[in-house]
Design an enzyme around this catalytic site. Structure first.
Site, PDB file in Angstrom:
ATOM      1  N   GLU A 268      -9.008   0.259   0.639  1.00 18.73           N
ATOM      2  CA  GLU A 268      -7.694  -0.026   0.748  1.00 18.73           C
ATOM      3  C   GLU A 268      -7.276  -0.299   2.106  1.00 18.73           C
ATOM      4  O   GLU A 268      -6.385  -1.356   2.403  1.00 18.73           O
ATOM      5  CB  GLU A 268      -6.886   1.109   0.124  1.00 18.73           C
ATOM      6  CG  GLU A 268      -7.009   1.409  -1.249  1.00 18.73           C
ATOM      7  CD  GLU A 268      -6.429   0.450  -2.176  1.00 18.73           C
ATOM      8  OE1 GLU A 268      -6.597   0.533  -3.558  1.00 18.73           O
ATOM      9  OE2 GLU A 268      -5.759  -0.697  -1.656  1.00 18.73           O
ATOM     10  N   ARG A 272      -5.856  -4.099   3.052  1.00 18.73           N
ATOM     11  CA  ARG A 272      -4.198  -4.148   3.157  1.00 18.73           C
ATOM     12  C   ARG A 272      -3.905  -4.329   4.740  1.00 18.73           C
ATOM     13  O   ARG A 272      -3.156  -5.201   5.114  1.00 18.73           O
ATOM     14  CB  ARG A 272      -3.367  -2.947   2.768  1.00 18.73           C
ATOM     15  CG  ARG A 272      -3.489  -2.964   1.184  1.00 18.73           C
ATOM     16  CD  ARG A 272      -2.728  -1.885   0.448  1.00 18.73           C
ATOM     17  NE  ARG A 272      -3.251  -1.491  -0.574  1.00 18.73           N
ATOM     18  CZ  ARG A 272      -2.417  -0.788  -1.561  1.00 18.73           C
ATOM     19  NH1 ARG A 272      -1.036  -0.844  -1.441  1.00 18.73           N
ATOM     20  NH2 ARG A 272      -2.987  -0.343  -2.754  1.00 18.73           N
ATOM     21  N   ASP A 401     -14.313  -5.509  -9.780  1.00 19.36           N
ATOM     22  CA  ASP A 401     -13.632  -6.718  -9.472  1.00 19.36           C
ATOM     23  C   ASP A 401     -13.898  -7.400  -8.285  1.00 19.36           C
ATOM     24  O   ASP A 401     -14.551  -8.530  -8.377  1.00 19.36           O
ATOM     25  CB  ASP A 401     -12.031  -6.683  -9.851  1.00 19.36           C
ATOM     26  CG  ASP A 401     -11.621  -5.676  -9.116  1.00 19.36           C
ATOM     27  OD1 ASP A 401     -12.161  -4.881  -8.214  1.00 19.36           O
ATOM     28  OD2 ASP A 401     -10.405  -5.061  -9.247  1.00 19.36           O
ATOM     29  N   GLU A 535      -2.285 -10.025 -10.714  1.00 22.42           N
ATOM     30  CA  GLU A 535      -3.376 -10.527 -10.836  1.00 22.42           C
ATOM     31  C   GLU A 535      -3.248 -11.699 -11.902  1.00 22.42           C
ATOM     32  O   GLU A 535      -3.635 -12.849 -11.831  1.00 22.42           O
ATOM     33  CB  GLU A 535      -4.432  -9.629 -11.416  1.00 22.42           C
ATOM     34  CG  GLU A 535      -5.279  -8.590 -10.800  1.00 22.42           C
ATOM     35  CD  GLU A 535      -4.264  -7.530 -10.290  1.00 22.42           C
ATOM     36  OE1 GLU A 535      -4.456  -6.968  -9.090  1.00 22.42           O
ATOM     37  OE2 GLU A 535      -3.222  -7.182 -11.133  1.00 22.42           O
ATOM     38  N   THR A 621      -8.622 -10.102  -1.201  1.00 13.67           N
ATOM     39  CA  THR A 621      -8.305  -9.624  -2.215  1.00 13.67           C
ATOM     40  C   THR A 621      -7.054  -8.914  -2.391  1.00 13.67           C
ATOM     41  O   THR A 621      -6.486  -8.372  -3.255  1.00 13.67           O
ATOM     42  CB  THR A 621      -9.074  -8.569  -2.830  1.00 13.67           C
ATOM     43  OG1 THR A 621      -9.038  -8.455  -4.351  1.00 13.67           O
ATOM     44  CG2 THR A 621      -9.175  -7.278  -2.025  1.00 13.67           C
TER      45      THR A 621
END
Length: 643
Positions: A268, A272, A401, A535, A621
């Site tokens: 994360e 981010r 994913d 998404e 992503t």
């Protein structure tokens, strides 16, 4: 559950000091004493103890040696002819002369200790004579000095690197006035989200828009790292919200600190923070973002210190100690986490000239290439100690994913030179299509999950990104199957739109089933929530870019209206707990990815294609755009994968 941060010494509350009216004329105060004063008090106590010891310990002259650090008390034996006595190779000097010298030395040390002690007490008295405001000002001055020293230490100049050719970083104004109006509405929603975070959650990781206060989760540890600020920067920039962008930049420059005792998610924080900082750097050219990204990356590197080189899921930014999530299969690392570092780490090596980041992610790739894959599928769990797969669970949604996404995007980001990544992507997609993709009785194409040898006919909201991925990877697919994969992307987009359309709020659930008569509908109560996820809108945008079919803009506008109607509150935007209820309850969290992804993809959907064109930019992503590294510019061209 997170543990509370340790208070710094200056933040500990001491008992109220009654210093009389002369010290504080109007009130008593509980003082926050500076670190320096605390140290002085401790030093004074220690000196007092030492000073007293000289008077209460037995007389040192009765002992052969009282060691005060006097190296001439015991000396190696050289000559015994001068009245000394030879004891085991060392010489004890004649008693009369040495005892006199010894007493003089002790007296000198006593006087020095007395003087130091008195000086320390005088400094302490001077401190106590000052007002509370003066003491607080001194504390702040000391803190600022420490911060500046740390900045000097960490801010090593990075080598100059030619920026890639940056195209389409602003404008994108659509010609159609109706589309322009919709785009402006998305910008207004961004302003509403940002302004409320600015007012009620500034510096915190996220916002609780109903309680109107800061919010955080364990993925960010126990520190206020301003996740929303970092995540939102590039969205603010491309929307032309430059005052807000500068506010964020100023906070990052002055407050974003990674030398904290905090355990964070490597995945994360990478997507981010490092992704967000790199994108902000490329868009704005402001060096502070590059410097902060490199500082943070250095804090993540200890996570790779495992027997296999597969990183831990979490790492303590201060100690470098790593571990995995307790719930992950047999202490395993997670495919979507250790497999979603490539884009950011390649850019880190490009910008710093240091191959360590690139080598870390390429090592992961090489290890995965050597492993057997059941049915050609990558299981979601891999043990970093043994290098063996955990539970045989494969998903294109959560846990899996973005691993597949980053294989494709590694190829795109390398200007399509990294053919190794493209082959791994093609192989994986063929296995997924064979074992996981099915059509429901009602004709909806969905992607299930492989669990211990059988297919679970359930699809998550997270899986809906795959429609855009199939479209993005259509060009360059093997066996001339570009049309097939573009069609597959369209079918996934349709299924995910149905999951929205079949709810009361016209917002999609977290997961939905395809069993019996139930299609594209959530069954369990704990799968009916919507937490501002991007998404589905992400797939609409990619499908729009590649087909220009107006239905994708229409579907995106439906979603934007539903978010504005049901998720907007006076203090920002909140997720909802049941998309099938006409009066849903809020979860009271404005996720940082709502500003980074959901609103960005909506804005791009209603912008012209010359804003961040896909030939020049690849989105990580978390929707942070990173430029394609053309071979002429890259420092990595010595690697066979880039030749």
């Amino acid at each position: 559950m997170t543990t509370p941060a340790l208070l710094p010494l200056s933040g500990r509350r001491l008992p109220p000091l009654n210093l009389g009216a002369s010290a504080f004329p109007h009130h008593r105060a509980t003082l926050r004493l500076s670190e320096k004063f605390i140290l002085l008090l401790i030093l004074s106590a220690f000196i007092t103890l030492c000073f007293g010891a000289f008077f209460f310990l037995p007389d040192s002259s009765k002992h052969k040696r009282f060691d005060l650090g006097l190296e001439d008390v015991l000396i190696p034996h050289v000559d015994t002819s001068k009245g000394g006595k030879n004891l085991g190779g060392f010489l004890i000097h004649g008693q009369g002369h040495d005892e006199h010298r010894h007493r003089e030395e002790e007296e000198r040390l006593r006087n020095k200790i007395r003087a130091d002690h008195e000086k320390a007490l005088e400094e302490a008295k001077e401190k106590l004579k000052k007002s509370r405001d003066e003491i607080q000002a001194e504390i702040q001055t000391e803190k600022n000095k420490v911060v500046q020293e740390l900045k000097k230490k960490d801010s090593k100049p990075l080598p100059p690197v030619p920026l890639p050719n940056l195209i389409g970083i602003n404008s994108g104004e659509p010609a159609d006035p109706d589309i322009r109006e919709k785009r402006n509405k998305i910008k207004e929603m961004m302003k509403h989200a940002w302004d409320n975070y600015r007012q009620y959650g500034w510096g915190h990781n996220e916002l609780k828009p109903i309680a109107r206060k800061g919010h955080s989760t364990n993925i960010f540890g126990n520190s206020q790292m301003g996740a929303t600020i970092v995540d939102a920067l590039d969205t603010l920039y491309i929307m032309g919200l430059h005052d807000e962008f500068r506010e964020g930049q100023e906070w990052i420059d002055k407050n974003l600190d990674f030398s904290v005792n905090s355990e964070v998610s490597v995945f994360e924080v990478n997507i981010r923070f490092i992704g967000g900082l790199l994108a902000a750097y490329y868009l704005s050219g402001q060096e502070v973002f590059k410097i902060k990204a490199v500082q943070l990356a250095g804090k993540l590197l200890p996570a790779f210190n495992t027997p296999t080189g597969i990183p831990w899921a979490m790492v303590n930014l201060k100690s470098g100690v790593g571990r995995n999530w307790g719930w992950a299969s047999a202490g395993s690392s997670i495919l979507a986490e250790f497999g979603t570092l490539h884009m950011e780490f390649v850019h880190l090596s490009y910008l710093t000239g240091d191959p360590i980041y690139y080598n870390k992610v390429m090592h992961i790739r090489k290890l995965l290439q050597k492993m057997d894959r059941p049915n050609g599928l990558y299981p979601n769990y891999l043990n970093p100690r043994t290098g063996r797969w955990g539970q045989h669970h494969t998903s294109v949604g959560g846990l899996g994913d973005s691993f597949y996404e980053y294989l494709l995007k590694a190829w795109l980001m390398s200007d399509k030179m990294d053919t190794e990544a493209r082959k791994m992507y093609d192989d994986a997609i063929e296995a997924i299509e064979k074992h996981l993709i099915r059509k429901s009785n009602g004709g909806l194409t969905f992607i299930g999950e492989w669990k211990n040898g059988h297919l679970e006919r359930k699809m998550g909201h997270l899986t809906c990104f795959a429609g855009g991925m199939f479209a993005l990877g259509a060009d360059g697919s093997r066996d001339d199957k570009a049309g097939h994969y573009l069609q597959l992307g369209a079918e996934i987009a349709h299924t995910c739109h149905e999951s929205y359309d079949r709810t009361t709020l016209k917002l999609g659930p977290e997961a939905f089933k395809f069993d019996g008569g139930v299609e594209a509908v959530a069954v369990r109560q704990n799968e009916k929530y919507y937490i501002l996820r991007p998404e589905v809108i992400e797939t609409y945008w990619y499908m729009w870019r590649f087909t220009h079919d107006p239905k994708y803009r229409q579907w995106g506008w439906e979603a934007a209206q539903a978010i504005d109607k049901y998720c907007r509150v006076s203090g920002g935007f909140s997720g909802v707990k049941d998309v099938y209820s006409s009066s849903p309850t809020y979860d009271d969290v404005q996720q940082s990815f709502f500003l980074a992804e959901t609103l960005k993809y909506l804005y791009l959907l209603f912008s012209s294609d010359d804003l961040l064109p896909l030939d020049n930019w690849v989105f990580n992503t978390e929707a942070h755009p990173l430029p394609v590294l053309h071979l002429a510019n890259t420092t990595l061209s010595g690697n066979p994968a880039y030749r």
